[in-house]
Design a protein around this motif. Structure first.
Motif, PDB file in Angstrom:
ATOM      1  N   LEU A  54     -13.853  -1.418   3.035  1.00 17.13           N
ATOM      2  CA  LEU A  54     -14.198  -2.484   4.169  1.00 17.13           C
ATOM      3  C   LEU A  54     -15.422  -2.279   4.770  1.00 17.13           C
ATOM      4  CD1 LEU A  54     -10.820  -3.332   6.015  1.00 17.13           C
ATOM      5  CD2 LEU A  54     -11.998  -4.492   4.197  1.00 17.13           C
ATOM      6  N   GLN A  80      -9.880  -7.983   8.777  1.00 21.97           N
ATOM      7  CA  GLN A  80      -8.947  -7.201   7.766  1.00 21.97           C
ATOM      8  C   GLN A  80      -8.683  -5.879   8.359  1.00 21.97           C
ATOM      9  OE1 GLN A  80      -9.513  -7.528   3.465  1.00 21.97           O
ATOM     10  NE2 GLN A  80     -11.677  -8.447   3.847  1.00 21.97           N
ATOM     11  N   GLY A  82      -6.438  -2.045   7.272  1.00 23.52           N
ATOM     12  CA  GLY A  82      -5.408  -1.468   6.140  1.00 23.52           C
ATOM     13  C   GLY A  82      -5.428   0.123   5.910  1.00 23.52           C
ATOM     14  N   ARG A  84      -6.107   3.811   3.591  1.00 22.08           N
ATOM     15  CA  ARG A  84      -6.888   4.202   2.156  1.00 22.08           C
ATOM     16  C   ARG A  84      -6.409   5.833   2.164  1.00 22.08           C
ATOM     17  NH1 ARG A  84     -10.801   2.988  -1.222  1.00 22.08           N
ATOM     18  NH2 ARG A  84     -11.268   1.042  -0.098  1.00 22.08           N
ATOM     19  N   ARG A  99      -3.819  -3.820   2.664  1.00 17.94           N
ATOM     20  CA  ARG A  99      -4.599  -4.657   3.350  1.00 17.94           C
ATOM     21  C   ARG A  99      -3.729  -5.506   3.983  1.00 17.94           C
ATOM     22  NH1 ARG A  99      -9.924  -3.993   1.304  1.00 17.94           N
ATOM     23  NH2 ARG A  99     -10.530  -1.703   1.391  1.00 17.94           N
ATOM     24  N   VAL A 126       1.177  -5.309   5.718  1.00 14.98           N
ATOM     25  CA  VAL A 126       0.118  -4.610   4.969  1.00 14.98           C
ATOM     26  C   VAL A 126       0.561  -4.562   3.530  1.00 14.98           C
ATOM     27  CG1 VAL A 126      -1.136  -2.424   4.749  1.00 14.98           C
ATOM     28  CG2 VAL A 126      -0.919  -3.059   7.126  1.00 14.98           C
ATOM     29  N   SER A 128      -0.428  -3.541  -0.911  1.00 17.14           N
ATOM     30  CA  SER A 128      -1.109  -2.961  -1.880  1.00 17.14           C
ATOM     31  C   SER A 128      -0.825  -3.613  -3.094  1.00 17.14           C
ATOM     32  CB  SER A 128      -0.929  -1.320  -1.753  1.00 17.14           C
ATOM     33  OG  SER A 128       0.490  -1.087  -2.466  1.00 17.14           O
TER      34      SER A 128
END
Length: 241
Positions: A54, A80, A82, A84, A99, A126, A128
Motif C-alpha cells: 500500500l 485500506q 491488511g 503482508r 486486505r 481481511v 487474501s
C-alpha cells in the motif's frame, strides 16, 4: 522358455544390477521434481502475483478550495489495511497478502501538530486470494471471534514542523499503542502524509513480531511462514463537518 528371451532377461537384470544406483537417483529426482515442481508451478504460473505494498497514489489533491488543517479528520471510503507475510509452500517462497476496506477512526490536527488519533481495522473482514488461508488467519491465528479488531492509538503529539501546503508530502515519526490479537505494544512508525485540497492521505507500515502479540505460526503440513510480518495501512481522511 525360449533361450533368446531368457538371455534377454538375464542381460536386463545384469544392466539393472550394474546401474541400480543411477535408477535410484533418477527415481528420487522424478519424485523431488514433482514435489517441488508442482508448488512452483502453482505459485508462479497459476496464482496471481501478490498485491503491491500500500502506497500513496498521488491523487490526494481533491477538488475545490483547500480546507484548513485544524480540526478533526475522519477515515473515509477508499481507506485500506491488511497484512503482508512471507510464506513458504512446500519449499517455495511466496508472499501472503490480505486486505480490507473496513477501516474507521479519526485524526485531530491543531496548527502544525497531530494532537490525537485512533484507527481501527476490522480483522474479521481481511481477505487474501486464498479462502483456506483466510480461514486459518481468522480462526487459528488471530481468533477474530474473540479479538475482532486491531487498533492504533497515538500516544503523543506529532509535529510536522510547518503546515504542509497542498500537494506536499511529509513523513514523521509517530508513537502509539498497537493492539492486535488482544495484546498491546508500544510502537513508533513512519507516517507519510500527503495534503490535498479537501483530503489527506496517510500511509504507514507496522512491523509485527508474532510472539509479541501471542500469535502462533500456522501449523499446516508443508506450509509455514516467517515469524514476523507487516500490517499495512493507507488512509483517506476527510474533514468532519
Amino acid at each position: 522358455m525360449n533361450l533368446s528371451v531368457t538371455s534377454g532377461v538375464r542381460r536386463g537384470m545384469g544392466r539393472f544390477k550394474r546401474h541400480w544406483k543411477l535408477w535410484l537417483v533418477g527415481g528420487i529426482v522424478l519424485v523431488a521434481g514433482g514435489f517441488f515442481g508442482v508448488p512452483w508451478f502453482y505459485i508462479h504460473v497459476l496464482s496471481a502475483a501478490p498485491a503491491q505494498e500500500l502506497a500513496l497514489n498521488n491523487t490526494a489533491q481533491g477538488s475545490g478550495e483547500a480546507v484548513l488543517l485544524d480540526g478533526t479528520w475522519a477515515v473515509a471510503d477508499g481507506s485500506q489495511a491488511g497484512y503482508r507475510v512471507k510464506e513458504i509452500l512446500f519449499g517455495q517462497d511466496t508472499t501472503a497478502v490480505g486486505r480490507t476496506g473496513k477501516v474507521t477512526g479519526t485524526v485531530a490536527i491543531a496548527g502544525t501538530k497531530i494532537t490525537g488519533g485512533t484507527v481501527t481495522v476490522d480483522m474479521a473482514s481481511v481477505k487474501s486470494d486464498k479462502s483456506g488461508r483466510d480461514e486459518t488467519f481468522r480462526d487459528e491465528l488471530l481468533s477474530v471471534a474473540q479479538f475482532p479488531t486491531a487498533t492504533f492509538a497515538l500516544t503523543a503529539p506529532v509535529d510536522f514542523g510547518t503546515v504542509p501546503s497542498t500537494g506536499q508530502t511529509v513523513t514523521v515519526k509517530v508513537p502509539g499503542q498497537f493492539t492486535l490479537h488482544g495484546k498491546t505494544n508500544s510502537v513508533t512508525v513512519d507516517l507519510t502524509v500527503q495534503r490535498g485540497n479537501d483530503t489527506l492521505q496517510a500511509q504507514t507500515k507496522i512491523p509485527v513480531a508474532f510472539a509479541d502479540y501471542g500469535i502462533s505460526k500456522p501449523n499446516i503440513p508443508g506450509i509455514t511462514t516467517e515469524d514476523h510480518g507487516d500490517v499495512e495501512v493507507l488512509l483517506t481522511l476527510r474533514k468532519g463537518q
